[in-house]
Enzyme design. Structure first.
Site, PDB file in Angstrom:
ATOM      1  N   CYS A 128     -27.825 -14.475  -1.843  1.00 19.63           N
ATOM      2  CA  CYS A 128     -28.854 -13.848  -2.290  1.00 19.63           C
ATOM      3  C   CYS A 128     -28.750 -13.163  -3.439  1.00 19.63           C
ATOM      4  O   CYS A 128     -29.834 -13.049  -4.024  1.00 19.63           O
ATOM      5  CB  CYS A 128     -29.289 -13.205  -1.035  1.00 19.63           C
ATOM      6  SG  CYS A 128     -28.383 -11.708  -0.269  1.00 19.63           S
TER       7      CYS A 128
ATOM      8  N   GLN B  26     -20.847 -10.237   5.565  1.00 15.07           N
ATOM      9  CA  GLN B  26     -21.289 -11.923   5.339  1.00 15.07           C
ATOM     10  C   GLN B  26     -20.712 -12.632   4.275  1.00 15.07           C
ATOM     11  O   GLN B  26     -20.770 -13.842   4.275  1.00 15.07           O
ATOM     12  CB  GLN B  26     -22.653 -12.024   5.324  1.00 15.07           C
ATOM     13  CG  GLN B  26     -23.508 -11.281   6.445  1.00 15.07           C
ATOM     14  CD  GLN B  26     -25.153 -11.548   6.421  1.00 15.07           C
ATOM     15  OE1 GLN B  26     -25.555 -12.704   6.560  1.00 15.07           O
ATOM     16  NE2 GLN B  26     -25.729 -10.392   6.088  1.00 15.07           N
TER      17      GLN B  26
END
Length: 464
Positions: free
Chosen positions: A48, A118
């Site tokens: 992202c 993550q």
């Protein structure tokens, strides 16, 4: 030479990163076209907050590297003009700088959230994708393995990843700070992946009791809802559920907005919620909430750029662990660069290794009658035999000595391609028959008739 072209949150805002983001289809096409005569390997990292392309160029000439970078940019964006736009916004790295960057990404040192838990999984997924696309070769395999090992060491040997360390968790914290108390707030979560799951779990920890989970796969939404004590709703009802919520967190992998201006306006009108306060948080890239929704009364839209400031505050908790994590990264980077520097030595000795392994494998298989044992034993035998020669070649590399002569000698001696073709077996020599000597025709000498003796006639008297 290792090179990289990077678009990340440090230099590019969400809109810019969104423009250069690659869909799965485009990524497949890039892997099909990225390699060329000078670019032998390629792998793309996409999260992202970043899209970064790593490649191995077969040479270190600056002109060659610049040509490779421009070629990769064009294939990334399909046209020369868009490729030039990419290079204007991107950061280029070469050699050890490119290697250091990807290792630090794996460790969480380059994440928007310091110590992001993550990122290691995202890096592993990118590595697997490049491997499936057959675009990663020995150098990028080694690079990603080094980066993943560094990330795991940082997680186990430091406290960099402790506490809240994900975008999803930080979004939940921000929502709690804005509302002061989430016990009476209805929270809608669109997307039940890793980011969405972390956000849901953090909301639950912060006291949210009215949690609604929406996901394209309804069963996945049900599983997460059961875990956090919420309820699942069909994906088609997302606009109505958003209209009735106080907090909406969107974290999906969609290429287009899943919360649209028209859909949300209709949902709010149907629920008589127009003008009510609504906090929308978009954690996706490309953005999954239409930015135009912020024009509706009562709506506050928070995207990744807006979320950056509260994240900076949380980073203070992890900064103390950053120096140790950086030391781990430098150790792994040194190991990788040493491996790269020794590539000429490995290439020079490869023919000898291949020849010895073939002989050892056949001989051990003949004695052991087991191909598996033969394979393992042959590799160990050859590794021990070549330890000395390999060390000598590495020292030659470190001294800056060219390995051309040694490599050529080994290639000529042991490379199957260089082995002379076996000569044809000559037939055994046989004694050639001696040619018949043809004598000149000489007429035989005349043979004298035998001398006739005079006959003696016996008279009857002599006969009797």
């Amino acid at each position: 030479m290792l090179i990289s072209i990077a678009i990340d949150f440090h230099q590019a805002d969400v809109a810019t990163r969104e423009h250069f983001h690659l869909s799965e289809e485009r990524l497949t096409q890039l892997y099909r076209t990225a390699r060329s005569e000078i670019v032998t390997e390629a792998a793309l990292i996409s999260t992202c907050n970043r899209t970064e392309l790593y490649a191995w160029v077969d040479g270190d000439d600056p002109t060659l590297i610049d040509r490779a970078v421009r070629t990769l940019a064009r294939r990334w964006m399909r046209t020369r003009a868009e490729g030039d736009q990419l290079l204007q916004a991107a950061t280029r790295r070469v050699g050890i700088d490119a290697a250091r960057h990807v290792v630090r990404i794996a460790a969480g040192l380059e994440s928007q959230v310091l110590g992001d838990g993550q990122i290691l999984g995202q890096l592993k997924a990118a590595y697997k994708r490049a491997s499936r696309g057959h675009s990663a070769g020995p150098v990028l395999h080694r690079l990603f393995e080094t980066a993943l090992r560094a990330g795991k060491r940082v997680q186990t040997e430091t406290s960099l990843t402790t506490g809240r360390n994900s975008i999803g968790a930080e979004a939940a914290i921000t929502a709690n700070q804005r509302f002061g108390n989430l016990e009476n707030a209805r929270c809608l979560l669109v997307g039940a992946g890793k980011t969405g799951a972390r956000a849901a779990k953090q909301l639950h920890k912060l006291g949210a009791r009215d949690l609604v989970i929406v996901n394209r796969t309804f069963e996945t939404a049900q599983e997460l809802a059961k875990f956090v004590g919420g309820r699942a709703a069909p994906f088609e009802t997302r606009h109505v559920e958003a209209a009735m919520a106080d907090v909406v967190i969107v974290a999906t992998g969609s290429e287009v907005p899943v919360i649209t201006t028209e859909g949300l306006a209709r949902g709010r009108e149907a629920c008589a919620a127009t003008g009510y306060a609504l906090l929308l948080m978009d954690l996706s890239l490309p953005r999954n909430i239409d930015p135009a929704v912020a024009e509706q009364p009562g709506i506050t839209l928070v995207d990744l750029d807006t979320l950056h400031q509260p994240i900076l505050t949380a980073e203070t908790m992890r900064r103390d662990a950053a120096p140790l994590a950086a030391d781990i990264c430098e150790s792994e980077i040194s190991s990788f660069m040493e491996w790269v520097a020794n590539m000429p030595a490995r290439d020079a000795i490869k023919p000898l290794r291949t020849a010895l392994e073939d002989v050892a494998r056949r001989e051990v298989a003949f004695a052991a009658k087991d191909a598996g044992i033969a394979e393992r034993t042959a590799s160990r035998i050859v590794a021990k035999l070549l330890a000395g020669p390999m060390a000598a070649l590495r020292r030659a590399v470190q001294r800056g000595e060219p390995l051309d002569a040694q490599a050529m000698m080994l290639l000529e001696m042991f490379s199957p391609a260089a082995a002379p073709a076996p000569r044809a077996v000559r037939p055994a020599r046989t004694a050639a028959p001696k040619p018949a000597v043809v004598a000149e025709h000489v007429p035989p000498p005349p043979v004298a008739p035998p001398e006739r003796r005079p006959s003696t006639v016996l008279s009857p008297e002599q006969f009797t």
